[in-house]
Every structure is written in structure tokens, then in C-alpha cells.
Write a protein that holds these residues in place. Structure first.
Motif, short mmCIF file in Angstrom:
data_model
loop_
_atom_site.label_atom_id
_atom_site.label_comp_id
_atom_site.label_asym_id
_atom_site.label_seq_id
_atom_site.Cartn_x
_atom_site.Cartn_y
_atom_site.Cartn_z
N SER A 1 1.12 -1.26 0.03
CA SER A 1 -0.17 0.20 -0.05
C SER A 1 0.72 1.33 0.08
CB SER A 1 -1.01 0.04 1.20
OG SER A 1 -0.16 0.50 2.22
N PRO A 2 0.39 2.33 -0.35
CA PRO A 2 1.14 3.75 -0.19
C PRO A 2 1.96 3.82 1.08
CG PRO A 2 -0.79 4.20 -1.41
CD PRO A 2 -1.20 2.61 -0.84
N ASP A 3 1.27 3.43 2.05
CA ASP A 3 1.84 3.54 3.44
C ASP A 3 2.75 2.56 3.90
OD1 ASP A 3 0.22 5.94 4.11
OD2 ASP A 3 -1.27 4.68 4.16
N THR A 4 3.19 1.36 3.02
CA THR A 4 4.15 0.62 3.39
C THR A 4 5.38 0.95 3.31
OG1 THR A 4 2.58 -1.15 2.25
CG2 THR A 4 5.31 -1.79 2.52
N LYS B 1 14.34 5.87 7.16
CA LYS B 1 13.66 5.49 8.55
C LYS B 1 12.16 5.88 8.39
CE LYS B 1 17.80 6.05 11.43
NZ LYS B 1 18.56 6.71 12.55
N LYS B 2 11.93 6.79 7.59
CA LYS B 2 10.51 7.24 7.78
C LYS B 2 9.95 7.08 6.15
CE LYS B 2 11.25 10.97 11.28
NZ LYS B 2 11.03 12.17 11.49
N ALA B 3 10.54 6.72 5.30
CA ALA B 3 10.31 6.65 3.99
C ALA B 3 8.92 5.32 3.85
CB ALA B 3 11.26 6.30 2.90
N THR B 4 8.17 6.02 2.76
CA THR B 4 6.94 4.84 2.41
C THR B 4 6.96 4.95 1.03
OG1 THR B 4 5.27 6.65 2.52
CG2 THR B 4 5.71 5.56 4.52
N ILE B 5 6.14 3.82 0.72
CA ILE B 5 6.01 3.90 -0.83
C ILE B 5 5.61 5.16 -1.64
CG2 ILE B 5 4.57 2.85 -2.82
CD1 ILE B 5 5.15 0.29 -1.42
N GLU C 1 2.79 6.05 -7.40
CA GLU C 1 2.50 4.85 -6.44
C GLU C 1 2.36 3.53 -7.12
OE1 GLU C 1 -0.51 6.05 -3.76
OE2 GLU C 1 0.46 7.59 -3.13
N GLU C 2 1.28 3.35 -8.09
CA GLU C 2 1.14 2.24 -8.67
C GLU C 2 2.51 1.53 -9.54
OE1 GLU C 2 -1.51 0.33 -8.30
OE2 GLU C 2 -2.52 1.70 -6.96
N GLN C 3 2.90 2.61 -10.22
CA GLN C 3 4.20 1.94 -10.94
C GLN C 3 5.31 1.44 -10.01
OE1 GLN C 3 5.68 4.80 -13.89
NE2 GLN C 3 7.13 3.28 -14.48
N LEU C 4 5.58 2.13 -8.86
CA LEU C 4 6.57 1.69 -7.89
C LEU C 4 6.12 0.44 -7.16
CD1 LEU C 4 9.12 2.05 -6.59
CD2 LEU C 4 7.97 3.67 -4.74
N MET C 5 4.98 0.27 -6.83
CA MET C 5 4.41 -0.94 -6.24
C MET C 5 4.74 -2.21 -7.26
SD MET C 5 1.24 0.01 -3.78
CE MET C 5 0.41 0.78 -4.77
N LYS C 6 4.35 -1.81 -8.62
CA LYS C 6 4.50 -2.91 -9.67
C LYS C 6 6.03 -3.32 -9.85
CE LYS C 6 3.76 -3.57 -14.61
NZ LYS C 6 3.53 -3.10 -15.82
N LEU C 7 6.82 -2.37 -9.66
CA LEU C 7 8.47 -2.49 -9.68
C LEU C 7 8.84 -3.41 -8.72
CD1 LEU C 7 11.10 -1.96 -11.15
CD2 LEU C 7 11.30 0.18 -9.94
N ILE C 8 8.27 -3.16 -7.52
CA ILE C 8 8.58 -3.61 -6.10
C ILE C 8 8.32 -5.33 -6.30
CG2 ILE C 8 8.21 -4.19 -3.64
CD1 ILE C 8 8.23 -1.17 -3.56
N ARG C 9 7.06 -5.56 -6.94
CA ARG C 9 6.67 -6.90 -7.20
C ARG C 9 7.49 -7.51 -8.15
NH1 ARG C 9 1.39 -4.23 -6.62
NH2 ARG C 9 0.48 -5.02 -4.49
#
Length: 519
Positions: free
Chosen positions: A454-457, A493-497, A508-516
Motif C-alpha cells: 500500500s502507499p503507506d508500506t 527511517k520514515k520513507a514509505t512507498i 505509487e502504482e508503478q513503484l508497487m509494480k516494480l517492487i513486485r
């Protein structure tokens, strides 16, 4: 310098340049009116190009370090209106100058938002959101200073380095100081800081787009711009990311490459040249060129070398590099690689090393979250002659936290690296920990496909669960390499997606796709 710059430009009519200089100086000092200045332009100068202004400033005008800040570009443009084409050049989407223009367009949009917000009662969250974007802009200056300025110096145009660099740093510092005031809640001083920041940022952008970029286009070849792209991506971009172009992924073979390879092989055979696998006699052993480069690549410290002529000859390209570097720094005068305010320190170090008065100079940056150690060493040959300066830089934050002793093997990153008294963990405990980590790793691999993001991960949690992820992201998107820098480690230490997507420009969506995909 005058002749050198002239070699890369179309024919320069010196008589016109002298008239232009005198007219501009008289107008700026109020000796003649705007109408009188424009009449001289019409009758004695005629149409000019942006590089004419650059050439005049470089070779005919005595300048000082604060000149770029002091000169009012809008006033100059009033005098030149209709005599100089100020339109934006049509460039490919992946051209280095296109990215500078694109960043300026976004910064102008943000400055309009600043002017809008100052009219209303202060709502801190609105300003925090806006400044989270504005704070990214100074990477624009880092690319200019490390990429564009060195190439212009090679063409004889060093005015940007000696004058514009100060303006770059002024605005960078104004952004930093305003952000600090905002964090501290000093509303009155924060609001007061917005007007000068807006004025300075707009003025510098106008100077860039009126003179700097068009002159760069006239002086720098398409091949040099192409080579610039990889260094630009390494340093990064303010509001977006840039993927490698197809040309950079598949470089064209050099002409006569087979002949060059045969010639190199022949020279190597008779000992005149070394291939990457031929062993070289170094002081205390034998190493191939490939091994030497790998050693430099994996050093836990950053090093740079400046020769006796004060030219930068080498830097180690490590993944954990403390400060940005690019290959355009090679062959550059070392004083041109530093902000004007610290040049006198650089000169003093070199002079005292050269004279033999000193051999070592130390600096350190001590902040709550990071401790950086910087040392300069005089390099001398066997006869004691000065041969250059070696600079070493290291992030010592982790080293300063170490206590007690560790004499038994415990792998870096293991949770129980030390027991409470500072002694090493027992081998059997380490074995149990390793077995536990192996089990966790297997479980993680089984569930990676079903990973909920999620964006807050938090990135910190992801990297703890998947240690290879950080390296994989950096390999796919160079802008993620900054995660290995001291500043990047603090941000993690504080960075989220969500925050990472904003800083990388991926979304956000493109970064989560890249992480997967990486998992």
C-alpha cells in the motif's frame, strides 16, 4: 580562454561585441535610457544570439563572484527585446537540456502555489506538502554543477562555474532554510522568506533559459550531450525519473572496432599496453586492470585523486558514494569542482601540500543522524616531490556506534551482532539465528507473490524482509542508488512507498509494480 571559446562558435564580430558591452553597461548604470540603448542596438549592433552575450561576459567583461546574483536579467531582456531570439529550442524528449527546461516549468508552477498560499492564513500541512516538492529542486543545481559546467569549461566558457554557481547555492540554501523555519514553526520568518526565494529562483531560471542553455547548445556537440545522459541519471532529476534510452542500452559499435582490438592485442603481446586481464606489476603484487577497478568499486570509502597540475584525474565509483560525482569531473580544475565560498580552502590545502609545509588536512561533519569524515593527503613520490592530493571520504556513523569488542564471527546485519556487554554473540546463537533467517527467507519467497503493498508500506520493513530488494531497485532505477548514501539512510527511517514514489517520479502504482517484479 577567449580564443578557445571562439573556436566552438560561429564567427564573432568583435566590434559589435564591444558596442554591445558598452551599451549594456551604460544602460545598467543609468547613463542612458532604455530608448537610447535600444536605438544603439538598432543602428549599430542589430540581431544577436544568446551565445554573443555569453562570449561578451566571458571575454570582455570583468566579473565578480556575485555578478550573476546582482544583474537584473529582466532589465537586460528589455534592452534586447526584438534583437535576440529568446524562444525555447525544439529538442528531443530525452535531451539533457529538455530535462532542465522541464524541471524549471515544474518549479515555476510550485512558485505560483507559494504566491497563492501566502495570501491566506497559514495552514502548516499545506505548506509542508508544497515544500516536500520544492525541496527536490536543488538536484537541478547538482546536475548543472557536475555535468553541464565541466563541459562548458572545456570549451572556454567558465563563467557559469565562477558566477552562476554562487546563485545556485544561494537558492539551494534559501530553500533549505525556509524548510527548516517551517519545521520549527517560525511562521513569521518563514512567510517573510518566501518573497526573496520566489524572486531569486525566477531570476536564475530566466538566466539559465536566456543565456546558459542556448549557449550550451551552441558549444556542446550532440555526441557530448549523449554521453552526458548516463551521468545525469546517476545524479537524478528533481521531479521525475528518466529511464535509459535505447541508444544508451545498446551502444553503437565503434568504427574499426575489430582493427582497434587487433592493435591492442598486438601491443599487449609486446608489453606496450595492458588488456583488462593482463597482470600489472603494482608495488606489492600483481593485479589485472579488471581487479584494480573492482577493488576501487568495493572500497568501503570514497577516494578522489587530483594531480600536481590540480586536475581531477580519478574518483572511485562506489554504490555508497557520499556526494554525487560524474565522469565530467575528470580533467577539470579542482577549484572548479567546489562552491566559490570554499575555493580559498581548496587553494590553501594545495599550496601548503605543494610547499611541503603540510601533509594532511581533516574535516568532519557531525550531525545527530550522520557522521562524515573527510581527509586530504599530500601525495609525494620517492624523491619527495609533490605529485597530487588524495581525498578520502567515509560515512562513519556506524563505526562511532560500536562499543566493546567483537572477536568472533558475526555477520553484518545479524540482529544480535553484540551481546549487552559489548562481547560477541556465541557461535551456536549465530547458527540458530542463521537457521531462523533461512526459514524466514523461505517463507518470504513463498508469499512474495501474494505480498500486500500500500502507499503507506514502509521501505524499511520491505528491505528487512527482502534484503536483495534495495540492490535490485537501484539496478533498475539509478535514482534509488541514493538509498545507500548517508542522507538516504536517514530518509529510509520514515520513507514509505508514497514518499518514495513522489521523490522518484514513478508514481505509487508503478513503484508497487516494480517492487513486485523485483521480488
Amino acid at each position: 580562454m577567449a580564443n578557445k571559446m571562439k573556436d566552438f562558435l560561429p564567427k564573432i564580430e568583435m566590434e559589435k561585441m564591444q558596442i554591445l558591452l558598452e551599451t549594456e553597461e551604460k544602460y545598467e548604470t543609468g547613463q542612458i535610457t532604455l530608448e537610447e540603448a535600444r536605438e544603439v542596438m538598432r543602428t549599430k549592433v542589430g540581431s544577436i544570439r544568446p551565445y554573443h552575450i555569453a562570449y561578451m561576459e566571458q571575454n570582455l567583461k570583468a566579473g565578480d563572484d556575485d555578478e550573476c546574483i546582482r544583474v537584473d536579467m529582466r532589465k537586460v531582456m528589455q534592452m534586447l527585446d526584438g534583437f535576440m531570439d529568446n524562444s525555447r529550442p525544439e529538442l528531443p524528449a530525452d535531451h539533457p537540456l529538455t530535462h532542465y527546461y522541464k524541471e524549471n516549468d515544474e518549479m515555476r508552477r510550485l512558485l505560483l502555489a507559494v504566491e497563492d498560499l501566502v495570501q491566506y492564513p497559514m495552514i502548516k500541512n499545506q505548506w509542508l506538502e508544497l515544500y516536500d516538492q520544492i525541496r527536490r529542486y536543488p538536484v537541478h543545481y547538482q546536475r548543472k554543477q557536475n555535468q553541464l559546467y565541466p563541459l562548458l569549461e572545456q570549451k572556454g566558457f567558465d563563467r557559469p562555474t565562477t558566477t552562476m554557481w554562487n546563485f545556485d547555492d544561494l537558492i539551494r540554501d534559501e530553500i533549505k532554510e525556509a524548510a527548516q523555519l517551517l519545521e520549527e514553526g517560525d511562521e513569521e520568518r518563514f512567510i517573510a522568506a518566501q518573497a526573496p526565494l520566489v524572486a531569486h529562483a525566477r531570476d536564475l531560471m530566466e538566466k539559465e533559459e536566456t543565456i546558459l542553455y542556448p549557449t550550451s547548445l551552441a558549444l556542446i556537440t550532440p555526441e557530448e550531450f549523449e554521453e552526458m545522459k548516463s551521468g545525469d541519471r546517476e545524479i537524478g532529476f528533481a521531479f521525475f525519473s528518466v529511464a535509459p534510452s535505447s541508444a544508451s542500452r545498446s551502444p553503437r559499435p565503434e568504427p574499426h572496432s575489430e582493427f582497434a582490438a587487433d592493435l591492442q592485442a598486438l601491443l599487449c603481446k609486446y608489453g606496450y599496453s595492458a588488456g583488462t586481464q593482463q597482470e600489472l606489476d603494482v608495488t606489492t603484487g600483481k593485479l589485472t586492470l579488471e581487479q584494480i577497478n573492482l577493488i576501487y568499486k568495493h572500497l568501503p570509502v570514497d577516494i578522489s585523486f587530483v594531480d600536481e597540475n590540480e586536475l581531477v584525474k580519478f574518483y572511485s565509483d562506489t554504490d555508497h558514494r557520499v556526494f554525487p560525482r560524474s565522469k565530467n569531473v575528470i580533467g577539470r580544475q579542482v577549484v572548479n569542482c567546489h562552491p566559490r565560498k570554499s575555493v580559498h580552502i581548496v587553494k590553501e590545502i594545495v599550496e601548503k601540500f605543494r610547499s611541503g609545509e603540510q601533509d594532511k588536512a581533516e574535516f568532519w561533519i557531525n550531525k545527530p543522524e550522520v557522521f562524515l569524515y573527510i581527509v586530504y593527503i599530500a601525495v609525494r613520490d620517492a624523491e619527495g616531490r609533490f605529485r597530487g592530493v588524495l581525498e578520502m571520504m567515509q560515512d562513519c556513523t556506524h563505526i562511532r556506534k560500536l562499543t566493546g569488542s567483537q572477536t568472533l564471527l558475526t555477520w553484518v546485519g545479524t540482529e544480535d551482532a553484540q551481546d549487552g556487554s559489548g562481547g560477541s554473540a556465541r557461535p551456536e546463537d549465530a547458527a540458530e539465528t542463521a537457521a531462523s533467517q533461512d526459514g524466514e527467507k523461505d517463507g518470504a519467497e513463498k508469499t512474495s507473490d501474494a505480498l500486500e503493498l500500500s502507499p503507506d508500506t514502509r521501505l524499511k520493513d520491505l528491505f528487512a524482509a527482502y534484503p536483495h530488494l534495495k540492490k535490485e531497485l537501484a539496478a533498475r532505477y539509478p535514482s534509488f542508488k541514493m538509498m545507500n548514501t548517508p542522507l538516504g539512510k536517514i530518509m529510509l527511517k520514515k520513507a514509505t512507498i508514497r514518499t518514495a514514489s513522489e521523490r522518484s517520479g514513478l508514481g505509487e502504482e508503478q513503484l508497487m509494480k516494480l517492487i513486485r517484479e523485483c521480488l
